[in-house]
Design an enzyme around this catalytic site. Structure first.
Site, mmCIF file in Angstrom:
data_model
loop_
_atom_site.group_PDB
_atom_site.id
_atom_site.type_symbol
_atom_site.label_atom_id
_atom_site.label_comp_id
_atom_site.label_asym_id
_atom_site.label_seq_id
_atom_site.Cartn_x
_atom_site.Cartn_y
_atom_site.Cartn_z
ATOM 1 N N ASP A 30 14.311 -18.442 -2.735
ATOM 2 C CA ASP A 30 13.779 -17.782 -1.574
ATOM 3 C C ASP A 30 15.506 -17.325 -1.093
ATOM 4 O O ASP A 30 16.610 -18.787 -0.110
ATOM 5 C CB ASP A 30 13.007 -18.112 -1.605
ATOM 6 C CG ASP A 30 12.392 -16.400 -1.033
ATOM 7 O OD1 ASP A 30 11.016 -16.380 -1.748
ATOM 8 O OD2 ASP A 30 12.309 -15.848 0.102
ATOM 9 N N GLU A 157 4.804 -9.534 -15.673
ATOM 10 C CA GLU A 157 3.927 -10.178 -15.346
ATOM 11 C C GLU A 157 2.835 -9.325 -15.060
ATOM 12 O O GLU A 157 2.686 -8.268 -14.476
ATOM 13 C CB GLU A 157 4.287 -10.374 -13.784
ATOM 14 C CG GLU A 157 2.646 -11.699 -13.583
ATOM 15 C CD GLU A 157 2.408 -13.086 -15.311
ATOM 16 O OE1 GLU A 157 3.158 -13.440 -15.164
ATOM 17 O OE2 GLU A 157 1.293 -12.937 -14.773
ATOM 18 N N PHE A 255 -13.470 -2.521 -14.317
ATOM 19 C CA PHE A 255 -12.453 -1.706 -13.880
ATOM 20 C C PHE A 255 -12.999 -0.328 -13.517
ATOM 21 O O PHE A 255 -12.701 0.857 -13.415
ATOM 22 C CB PHE A 255 -10.761 -1.107 -14.101
ATOM 23 C CG PHE A 255 -10.185 -2.075 -13.958
ATOM 24 C CD1 PHE A 255 -10.216 -3.872 -14.344
ATOM 25 C CD2 PHE A 255 -9.349 -2.431 -12.374
ATOM 26 C CE1 PHE A 255 -9.168 -4.815 -13.561
ATOM 27 C CE2 PHE A 255 -8.081 -3.507 -12.224
ATOM 28 C CZ PHE A 255 -8.585 -4.107 -12.351
ATOM 29 N N LEU A 256 -14.245 -0.703 -13.958
ATOM 30 C CA LEU A 256 -14.923 0.572 -13.751
ATOM 31 C C LEU A 256 -15.812 0.245 -12.250
ATOM 32 O O LEU A 256 -16.946 1.173 -12.060
ATOM 33 C CB LEU A 256 -16.474 1.146 -14.583
ATOM 34 C CG LEU A 256 -15.727 1.973 -16.262
ATOM 35 C CD1 LEU A 256 -16.808 1.694 -16.941
ATOM 36 C CD2 LEU A 256 -15.019 3.132 -15.522
ATOM 37 N N ALA A 258 -16.883 1.329 -8.588
ATOM 38 C CA ALA A 258 -16.040 2.684 -8.022
ATOM 39 C C ALA A 258 -15.931 2.083 -6.278
ATOM 40 O O ALA A 258 -16.809 0.845 -5.372
ATOM 41 C CB ALA A 258 -17.505 3.752 -8.169
ATOM 42 N N GLY A 263 -5.750 -0.498 -3.722
ATOM 43 C CA GLY A 263 -4.560 -0.683 -3.377
ATOM 44 C C GLY A 263 -3.655 -1.767 -3.711
ATOM 45 O O GLY A 263 -3.870 -1.714 -4.438
ATOM 46 N N CYS A 266 0.631 -3.106 -5.854
ATOM 47 C CA CYS A 266 1.284 -2.652 -6.582
ATOM 48 C C CYS A 266 0.678 -1.355 -8.012
ATOM 49 O O CYS A 266 1.983 -0.417 -7.710
ATOM 50 C CB CYS A 266 0.797 -3.628 -8.500
ATOM 51 S SG CYS A 266 1.983 -5.109 -7.690
ATOM 52 N N LYS A 269 2.321 1.809 -5.886
ATOM 53 C CA LYS A 269 3.454 2.047 -6.072
ATOM 54 C C LYS A 269 3.761 1.975 -7.044
ATOM 55 O O LYS A 269 5.539 2.708 -7.513
ATOM 56 C CB LYS A 269 4.424 0.800 -5.567
ATOM 57 C CG LYS A 269 4.648 -0.403 -5.797
ATOM 58 C CD LYS A 269 5.485 -1.366 -5.446
ATOM 59 C CE LYS A 269 5.563 -2.494 -6.106
ATOM 60 N NZ LYS A 269 6.170 -2.930 -7.443
#
Ligand code: NAD
Ligand code: UGA
Length: 441
Positions: A30, A157, A255-256, A258, A263, A266, A269
């Protein structure tokens, strides 16, 4: 294998730690000295479940070390992963400055190398980027030939923050793009000890798989949020609807959920970047555009519910408690957090906010400061003597709060549930006025 990992953020540090756990010798690089110092002491610079324990283990075993010196890392590694950030530019496209700098740094070291090395981009890049960087930066700066002196791969990834270690160790699939078969095989060797299907592709398809996956998941969230907003109008509960829809295996219940929108570093963007690219290619994507538009408005739905709850369009001078700041539970990450959109709008409307979060307070302070935004160390302080409370991040400690807690701390308890975290029937029975996303009852 000797592996170098450039960039020690969420992806780099988790990748390095997990490869080291599987017995590889990993050198992490890094540019931030404090990060390197912490990692070498076995302390992760980010908050991620299980990471502290595992990092300590691999550092103590001697399987992972961190350095500021890219030469040292590249020289001793047969494979080098680039895991640096790819943030958004103001127009929504991606900024590849860090990837290019990392590629240049590696290329300079390649000049001196006598053996075939593989360079793999793990950072998320728009289709075509990896091959372009191979030609315009690595070949040019190193004077070496692709597929003769070095191989170039793209290994997207799919980990989620908060469960990153588990996602990395037990992936649904490993996608390996490569400039030739030999390159793909070297990358696959890193995953020898993993029990996951491997899909080999070229670099550009691997890049597109990552974008299409994130875009689809983001679209699923915007879809269920639109259905939730409609459910409120129909006077029904989106949770019942999502359950019934999700029972269809072709759709699935994942992913349902509500809520106040997606946010994180990833989804916003990546969907923006693919949308911008689709326009540049004269193939503008309507679905990507709509996914972003729905998501931008969704945190503001909480203000609509707040006004309804307080029975007043004018909320100026009110004090609101805010439960949650991070973009989702189990992370301290504030990047593109829906809480930021909500806070800005509440401040614009003249509200005083008392906000709390179990781990994201320090990061939130760096993101936003205002005299009417009071950061509270605990939920008692954030809730007491407020006119209403909004929950925007469903941390377990918030989900466990009882109706009595709000009754004790507030004069007239009004709760706006932005993540469907509370049992609204119980809250109402006990005398808490609760309004929630997708709850039309
Ligand atoms: P991050 O910002 O947390 O970390 C990036 C790290 O790279 C930082 O520590 C930075 O100091 C370091 N760095 C920058 N330039 C460097 C250089 N030249 N040499 C060495 N180190 C350098 O980023 P992240 O969240 O880990 O994301 C990395 C990439 O992975 C992005 O492209 C992202 O889209 C993608 N991704 C992220 C996630 C996630 O959950 N965060 C999941 C999948 C994919
Ligand atoms: C997401 C993807 O899930 C990962 O596969 C991917 O690797 C990663 O982006 C990436 O490319 O960086 P992450 O952003 O860590 O992972 O978190 P998620 O759990 O996917 O949640 C993203 C956002 O969507 C959060 O704000 C969350 O609150 C929201 N969300 C998620 C919902 O609103 N509803 C849901 O049903 C699921």
């Amino acid at each position: 294998m000797n592996i170098a990992v450039i960039g020690t953020g969420y992806v780099g540090l988790v990748t390095g730690t997990c490869f080291a756990l599987k017995g590889h010798k990993v050198t992490c690089v890094d540019v931030i000295p404090e990060k390197v110092e912490k990692i070498n002491k076995g302390i992760p610079p980010i908050y991620e479940k299980d990471l502290a324990r595992m990092l300590k283990e691999v550092v103590e075993k001697g399987n992972l070390k961190a350095t500021l010196n890219i030469s040292e890392a590249v020289a001793k590694s047969e494979i080098i992963y680039i895991c640096v950030g790819t943030p958004s530019l103001p127009d929504g496209s991606m900024d590849y400055t860090y990837v290019k700098e990392a590629a240049k740094g590696i290329a300079r070291e390649l000049k001196e190398a006598n053996e075939f090395k593989v360079i793999v981009i793990k950072s998320t890049c728009v289709p075509g980027t990896t091959d372009e960087i191979g030609k315009t930066i690595i070949e040019k700066e190193s004077g070496k030939k692709l597929n003769v002196d070095f191989g170039l791969g793209m290994n997207p990834e799919f980990l989620r923050e908060g469960v990153a270690i588990n996602d990395f160790l037990y992936p649904d699939r490993v996608v390996i793009g490569g400039s030739n078969r030999e390159t793909q095989n070297v990358i696959a060797k890193c995953y020898n000890e993993f029990d996951a299907p491997i899909l080999f592709t070229d670099n550009t398809a691997a890049e597109m798989i990552k974008y299409a996956s994130n875009s689809f998941l983001a679209m699923k969230i915007s879809f269920i949020n639109e259905m939730a907003n409609l459910a409120e109008k129909f006077g029904i509960d989106i949770k019942d609807v999502a359950k019934g829809v999700g029972m269809d295996h072709r759709i699935s219940d994942k992913f349902l959920r509500a809520g106040a929108g997606f946010g994180g570093s990833c989804f916003p963007k990546d969907v923006s970047a693919l949308y911008v690219r689709s326009k540049e290619l004269d193939q503008p994507s309507k679905l990507l555009e709509a996914t972003l538009a729905v998501n931008k408005k969704q945190p503001l739905r909480l203000i609509e519910l707040l006004k309804k709850g307080l029975e007043n369009e004018d909320i100026k001078g009110k004090t609101i408690g805010l439960l949650g700041l991070a973009f989702k539970p189990d992370t301290d990450d504030m990047r593109e957090a829906p809480s930021l959109i909500l806070i800005n709008k509440l401040l614009e409307e003249g509200v005083t906010i008392k906000a709390t979060d179990p781990v994201a307070l320090e990061n939130a302070k760096k993101e936003i400061a205002h005299e009417k935004l009071i950061y509270c160390e605990n939920m008692e302080d954030a809730v007491k003597e407020t006119d209403a409370v909004i929950l925007i991040t469903e941390w377990k400690e918030f989900r466990d709060l009882s109706a009595e807690f709000f009754i004790q701390k507030m004069k007239n308890p009004v709760v706006i549930d932005g993540r469907r975290a509370f049992d609204y029937k119980e809250f109402r029975e006990k005398g808490v006025k609760i309004l929630a996303i997708g709850l039309g009852k």
